[in-house]
Design an enzyme around this catalytic site. Structure first.
Site, PDB file in Angstrom:
ATOM      1  N   ASP A  39       0.831  -1.204   0.000  1.00 48.82           N
ATOM      2  CA  ASP A  39       0.000   0.000   0.000  1.00 48.82           C
ATOM      3  C   ASP A  39       0.869   1.259   0.000  1.00 48.82           C
ATOM      4  O   ASP A  39       0.676   2.176   0.794  1.00 48.82           O
ATOM      5  CB  ASP A  39      -1.009   0.013   1.153  1.00 48.82           C
ATOM      6  N   ASN A  92      -3.040  -4.501  -1.095  1.00 47.91           N
ATOM      7  CA  ASN A  92      -4.343  -4.611  -1.764  1.00 47.91           C
ATOM      8  C   ASN A  92      -4.740  -3.328  -2.489  1.00 47.91           C
ATOM      9  O   ASN A  92      -5.435  -3.371  -3.513  1.00 47.91           O
ATOM     10  CB  ASN A  92      -5.429  -5.008  -0.756  1.00 47.91           C
ATOM     11  N   HIS A  93      -4.276  -2.158  -2.007  1.00 50.70           N
ATOM     12  CA  HIS A  93      -4.586  -0.911  -2.700  1.00 50.70           C
ATOM     13  C   HIS A  93      -3.733  -0.721  -3.949  1.00 50.70           C
ATOM     14  O   HIS A  93      -4.103   0.042  -4.834  1.00 50.70           O
ATOM     15  CB  HIS A  93      -4.395   0.283  -1.755  1.00 50.70           C
TER      16      HIS A  93
END
Length: 381
Positions: free
Chosen positions: A49, A84-85
């Site tokens: 991230d 995940n981002h």
């Protein structure tokens, strides 16, 4: 041997639709890079991230590039994984970190699951959803086998673990290999350090306040990154704290004393160098939400970057509910509008009913755009 461990910098995040908050995230990232250069570790690890979005805005890309180049000029290698981002949910898609290959960033990926920094093994995997946890466990077993010939071993992951977030995890603690000296995790925004297996498992947390529920943790444990020494038998971990650009203030006030409470808050926030983010919970009384909302904003908005309010009345209005006892046919849209009456806002009604339609149709992208546009209209002025 020392290294810096950071994660969850979320560059490009425009919190509450405010460009000032986007700038705050950039400022903290730059501060982290300067602190790493000042500490002069042997290398750095970013556990995912790096960005808020898999397609980051130009300034976020440029800020990351400048930071990575600064590390390169100081001869500090940086190893990173995609969180995940950072991940585009499409087969064979590349995370934005790949852009910095020629600037010194070494991306840990399925193609390159590990690197060697001197005699230190640094291996890991990008974020994997809970629906593919079996493949992740198999990948971890393979990485562990590859690491066994090295004295110092670091595992880098961006995953939630059931021990720390029981309802939102992707990986069970029992599936994390125990043979590594240091497990450098990202994803959880609070600082965590635990004894684990032959070493330590650690989350450095986010470098900025990404959600309001992180305020208490920040006040208790700070925000920043870790400086880790793995020279001995057990890693030694030092908190490196960053100074956040502005205050996040949480206040609970009583409706019966609202004017004197607002006067007290006003006196404090006027003493600050930068406008804070203020979160106010109003408790007690038979209050009208829209009227209290206007009172809060008239009193505080000129001195705050954003005012977020919440209400806990003790007296419930006994207004007749047309949906009880079958008085009116069940209509979800009308039920939503009825329960939002206190806001006295057509825009709030439109957002709620619009989200109902888009989420019911499974159009999450349109729903996300609607919410972003709503908050940008509300706060970015």
């Amino acid at each position: 041997m020392q290294f810096a461990h950071l994660a969850d910098t979320h560059m490009g995040y425009r919190q509450y639709g405010l460009t000032e908050r986007e700038n705050d995230f950039f400022q903290v990232f730059n501060q982290a890079i300067d602190e790493i250069v000042s500490e002069r570790p042997d290398f750095a690890i970013h556990s995912g991230d790096l960005f808020e979005y898999s397609r980051p805005p130009t300034r976020a890309l440029l800020t990351a590039q400048q930071g990575i180049l600064k590390l390169k000029e100081s001869k500090i290698p940086i190893y990173a994984i995609a969180g995940n981002h950072d991940v585009v949910m499409r087969k064979n898609a590349l995370p934005p970190q790949i852009l910095y290959k020629d600037f010194g960033l070494k991306l840990i990926s399925p193609k390159n699951p590990f690197y060697l920094e001197g005699n230190v093994f640094i291996g890991g995997a990008p974020y994997t959803s809970k629906y593919h946890s079996k493949q992740l466990v198999e990948r971890l077993e393979s990485i562990e086998k590859s690491s066994m010939d090295y004295e110092k071993r670091i595992l880098v992951l961006h995953q939630g673990i059931d021990r720390y977030i029981p309802y939102e995890y992707e990986l069970k603690i029992g599936d994390v290999p125990k043979s590594f000296n240091y497990c450098a995790f990202g994803h959880i925004h609070e600082r965590v350090v635990d004894d684990f297996g032959e070493g330590k498992l650690a989350y450095p947390g986010s470098t900025e306040i990404w959600r309001s529920n992180e305020v208490e943790g920040y006040k208790k444990n700070g925000k920043g990154f870790y400086l880790v020494d793995i020279s001995g038998d057990m890693p030694e971990i030092e908190n490196i704290d960053l100074k956040l650009p502005r205050e996040f203030i949480k206040e609970t006030i009583f409706y019966s004393k609202i004017q004197e409470e607002l006067s007290r808050i006003n006196q404090y926030i006027r003493s600050l160098q930068k406008k804070p983010i203020l979160m106010v919970t109003v408790e007690g009384g038979d209050l009208n939400r829209s009227e209290v909302y206007e009172t809060l904003n008239q009193s505080l908005s000129d001195f705050c970057l954003a005012v977020r309010s919440n209400y806990h009345p003790t007296t419930v209005n006994n207004e007749d509910n047309p949906f009880e006892n079958g008085k009116e046919a069940l209509d979800i849209t009308k039920m939503i509008e009825h329960n939002l009456n206190d806001f006295n806002s057509e825009k709030v009604n439109e957002l709620a009913t619009g989200l109902l339609k888009e989420l019911s149709d499974g159009d999450f992208k349109t729903a996300e755009t609607m919410v972003r546009n709503f908050y940008e209209d509300l706060y970015d002025h």
